[in-house]
Design a protein around this motif. Structure first.
Motif, mmCIF file in Angstrom:
data_model
loop_
_atom_site.group_PDB
_atom_site.id
_atom_site.type_symbol
_atom_site.label_atom_id
_atom_site.label_comp_id
_atom_site.label_asym_id
_atom_site.label_seq_id
_atom_site.Cartn_x
_atom_site.Cartn_y
_atom_site.Cartn_z
ATOM 1 N N GLU A 103 0.830 -1.203 0.000
ATOM 2 C CA GLU A 103 0.000 0.000 0.000
ATOM 3 C C GLU A 103 0.869 1.260 0.000
ATOM 4 O O GLU A 103 0.576 2.219 -0.721
ATOM 5 C CB GLU A 103 -0.922 -0.001 1.218
ATOM 6 C CG GLU A 103 -1.998 -1.065 1.172
ATOM 7 C CD GLU A 103 -2.757 -1.200 2.473
ATOM 8 O OE1 GLU A 103 -3.878 -1.748 2.441
ATOM 9 O OE2 GLU A 103 -2.247 -0.773 3.534
ATOM 10 N N ALA A 104 1.940 1.259 0.769
ATOM 11 C CA ALA A 104 2.837 2.415 0.803
ATOM 12 C C ALA A 104 3.509 2.606 -0.554
ATOM 13 O O ALA A 104 3.641 3.742 -1.036
ATOM 14 C CB ALA A 104 3.887 2.227 1.895
ATOM 15 N N ARG A 105 3.932 1.516 -1.176
ATOM 16 C CA ARG A 105 4.573 1.600 -2.492
ATOM 17 C C ARG A 105 3.605 2.183 -3.518
ATOM 18 O O ARG A 105 3.971 3.049 -4.316
ATOM 19 C CB ARG A 105 5.028 0.199 -2.921
ATOM 20 C CG ARG A 105 6.020 0.193 -4.041
ATOM 21 C CD ARG A 105 6.514 -1.207 -4.372
ATOM 22 N NE ARG A 105 7.106 -1.883 -3.225
ATOM 23 C CZ ARG A 105 6.675 -3.038 -2.703
ATOM 24 N NH1 ARG A 105 5.654 -3.663 -3.236
ATOM 25 N NH2 ARG A 105 7.267 -3.562 -1.667
ATOM 26 N N ALA A 106 2.366 1.732 -3.493
ATOM 27 C CA ALA A 106 1.363 2.247 -4.438
ATOM 28 C C ALA A 106 1.060 3.721 -4.154
ATOM 29 O O ALA A 106 0.903 4.522 -5.086
ATOM 30 C CB ALA A 106 0.092 1.416 -4.345
ATOM 31 N N PHE A 107 1.007 4.102 -2.877
ATOM 32 C CA PHE A 107 0.717 5.491 -2.515
ATOM 33 C C PHE A 107 1.793 6.438 -3.049
ATOM 34 O O PHE A 107 1.499 7.521 -3.545
ATOM 35 C CB PHE A 107 0.605 5.621 -0.996
ATOM 36 C CG PHE A 107 0.372 7.021 -0.530
ATOM 37 C CD1 PHE A 107 -0.891 7.594 -0.626
ATOM 38 C CD2 PHE A 107 1.401 7.781 0.003
ATOM 39 C CE1 PHE A 107 -1.113 8.893 -0.198
ATOM 40 C CE2 PHE A 107 1.193 9.081 0.427
ATOM 41 C CZ PHE A 107 -0.064 9.639 0.328
ATOM 42 N N PHE A 108 3.070 6.024 -2.947
ATOM 43 C CA PHE A 108 4.167 6.865 -3.425
ATOM 44 C C PHE A 108 4.438 6.700 -4.915
ATOM 45 O O PHE A 108 5.320 7.358 -5.462
ATOM 46 C CB PHE A 108 5.446 6.578 -2.640
ATOM 47 C CG PHE A 108 5.390 7.096 -1.227
ATOM 48 C CD1 PHE A 108 5.386 8.461 -0.979
ATOM 49 C CD2 PHE A 108 5.333 6.227 -0.159
ATOM 50 C CE1 PHE A 108 5.335 8.949 0.321
ATOM 51 C CE2 PHE A 108 5.285 6.700 1.142
ATOM 52 C CZ PHE A 108 5.285 8.057 1.397
ATOM 53 N N GLY A 109 3.697 5.818 -5.580
ATOM 54 C CA GLY A 109 3.849 5.651 -7.025
ATOM 55 C C GLY A 109 5.048 4.816 -7.433
ATOM 56 O O GLY A 109 5.508 4.906 -8.573
ATOM 57 N N LEU A 110 5.564 4.011 -6.517
ATOM 58 C CA LEU A 110 6.704 3.158 -6.833
ATOM 59 C C LEU A 110 6.238 1.893 -7.551
ATOM 60 O O LEU A 110 5.114 1.423 -7.329
ATOM 61 C CB LEU A 110 7.458 2.793 -5.550
ATOM 62 C CG LEU A 110 8.051 3.992 -4.788
ATOM 63 C CD1 LEU A 110 8.618 3.532 -3.454
ATOM 64 C CD2 LEU A 110 9.109 4.668 -5.629
ATOM 65 N N PRO A 111 7.065 1.324 -8.402
ATOM 66 C CA PRO A 111 6.640 0.131 -9.152
ATOM 67 C C PRO A 111 6.555 -1.107 -8.257
ATOM 68 O O PRO A 111 7.233 -1.206 -7.232
ATOM 69 C CB PRO A 111 7.741 -0.037 -10.199
ATOM 70 C CG PRO A 111 8.939 0.598 -9.591
ATOM 71 C CD PRO A 111 8.422 1.741 -8.763
ATOM 72 N N ASP A 112 5.726 -2.024 -8.670
ATOM 73 C CA ASP A 112 5.601 -3.309 -7.970
ATOM 74 C C ASP A 112 6.710 -4.226 -8.477
ATOM 75 O O ASP A 112 6.700 -4.643 -9.642
ATOM 76 C CB ASP A 112 4.225 -3.924 -8.234
ATOM 77 C CG ASP A 112 4.026 -5.225 -7.472
ATOM 78 O OD1 ASP A 112 4.786 -5.483 -6.529
ATOM 79 O OD2 ASP A 112 3.105 -5.972 -7.843
ATOM 80 N N VAL A 113 7.675 -4.528 -7.636
ATOM 81 C CA VAL A 113 8.834 -5.324 -8.056
ATOM 82 C C VAL A 113 8.705 -6.796 -7.663
ATOM 83 O O VAL A 113 9.639 -7.568 -7.861
ATOM 84 C CB VAL A 113 10.142 -4.732 -7.477
ATOM 85 C CG1 VAL A 113 10.408 -3.362 -8.051
ATOM 86 C CG2 VAL A 113 10.097 -4.683 -5.955
ATOM 87 N N VAL A 125 13.918 -13.451 -10.320
ATOM 88 C CA VAL A 125 15.329 -13.497 -9.928
ATOM 89 C C VAL A 125 15.568 -14.635 -8.935
ATOM 90 O O VAL A 125 16.551 -15.372 -9.030
ATOM 91 C CB VAL A 125 15.774 -12.138 -9.339
ATOM 92 C CG1 VAL A 125 17.139 -12.238 -8.678
ATOM 93 C CG2 VAL A 125 15.788 -11.083 -10.421
ATOM 94 N N MET A 126 14.677 -14.792 -7.961
ATOM 95 C CA MET A 126 14.831 -15.868 -6.976
ATOM 96 C C MET A 126 14.731 -17.239 -7.635
ATOM 97 O O MET A 126 15.467 -18.159 -7.278
ATOM 98 C CB MET A 126 13.781 -15.730 -5.863
ATOM 99 C CG MET A 126 14.017 -14.539 -4.965
ATOM 100 S SD MET A 126 15.670 -14.516 -4.207
ATOM 101 C CE MET A 126 15.583 -15.945 -3.167
ATOM 102 N N LYS A 127 13.859 -17.392 -8.629
ATOM 103 C CA LYS A 127 13.740 -18.664 -9.349
ATOM 104 C C LYS A 127 15.034 -18.968 -10.085
ATOM 105 O O LYS A 127 15.533 -20.099 -10.065
ATOM 106 C CB LYS A 127 12.556 -18.587 -10.328
ATOM 107 C CG LYS A 127 12.408 -19.788 -11.221
ATOM 108 C CD LYS A 127 11.991 -21.028 -10.438
ATOM 109 C CE LYS A 127 11.689 -22.160 -11.393
ATOM 110 N NZ LYS A 127 12.276 -23.413 -10.968
ATOM 111 N N GLU A 128 15.618 -17.955 -10.742
ATOM 112 C CA GLU A 128 16.882 -18.139 -11.463
ATOM 113 C C GLU A 128 18.005 -18.514 -10.504
ATOM 114 O O GLU A 128 18.800 -19.407 -10.773
ATOM 115 C CB GLU A 128 17.239 -16.861 -12.229
ATOM 116 C CG GLU A 128 18.544 -16.937 -12.984
ATOM 117 C CD GLU A 128 18.528 -17.911 -14.142
ATOM 118 O OE1 GLU A 128 19.622 -18.387 -14.514
ATOM 119 O OE2 GLU A 128 17.440 -18.205 -14.672
#
Length: 85
Positions: free
Chosen positions: A13-23, A30-33
């Motif tokens: 929710e904080a990431r979406a509020f600040f407009g940061l991308p969903d990583v 990356v973890m699978k690799e």
């Protein structure tokens, strides 16, 4: 004057509020690799494969290395008995 503001929200929710991308999808990929690479590396760590890698001569190479060590230690260490004590 001191003002405290407490915000109760999830990291998403904080990431979406600040407009940061969903990583999260990138992190999962990356973890699978990394997991695939670790598993592939572990397959090559059985005792026989390691011995072949480290000692190209196999058991004969190991015996030669042991003889070399014993000769080197024997030449520098002298006798283990101390004048009859």
């Amino acid at each position: 004057m001191k003002i405290n503001v407490d915000i109760d929200c999830t990291p998403e929710e904080a990431r979406a509020f600040f407009g940061l991308p969903d990583v999260a999808p990138m992190q999962a990929a990356v973890m699978k690799e990394m997991q695939d690479r670790v598993v592939a590396a572990m397959r090559g760590t059985d005792a026989e494969t390691l011995l072949k890698t480290w000692m190209p001569g196999g058991a004969a190479g190991l015996e030669q290395m042991q003889k070399m060590f014993w000769n080197a230690f024997g030449a520098t260490g002298g006798s283990s008995k101390e004048g009859g004590k």
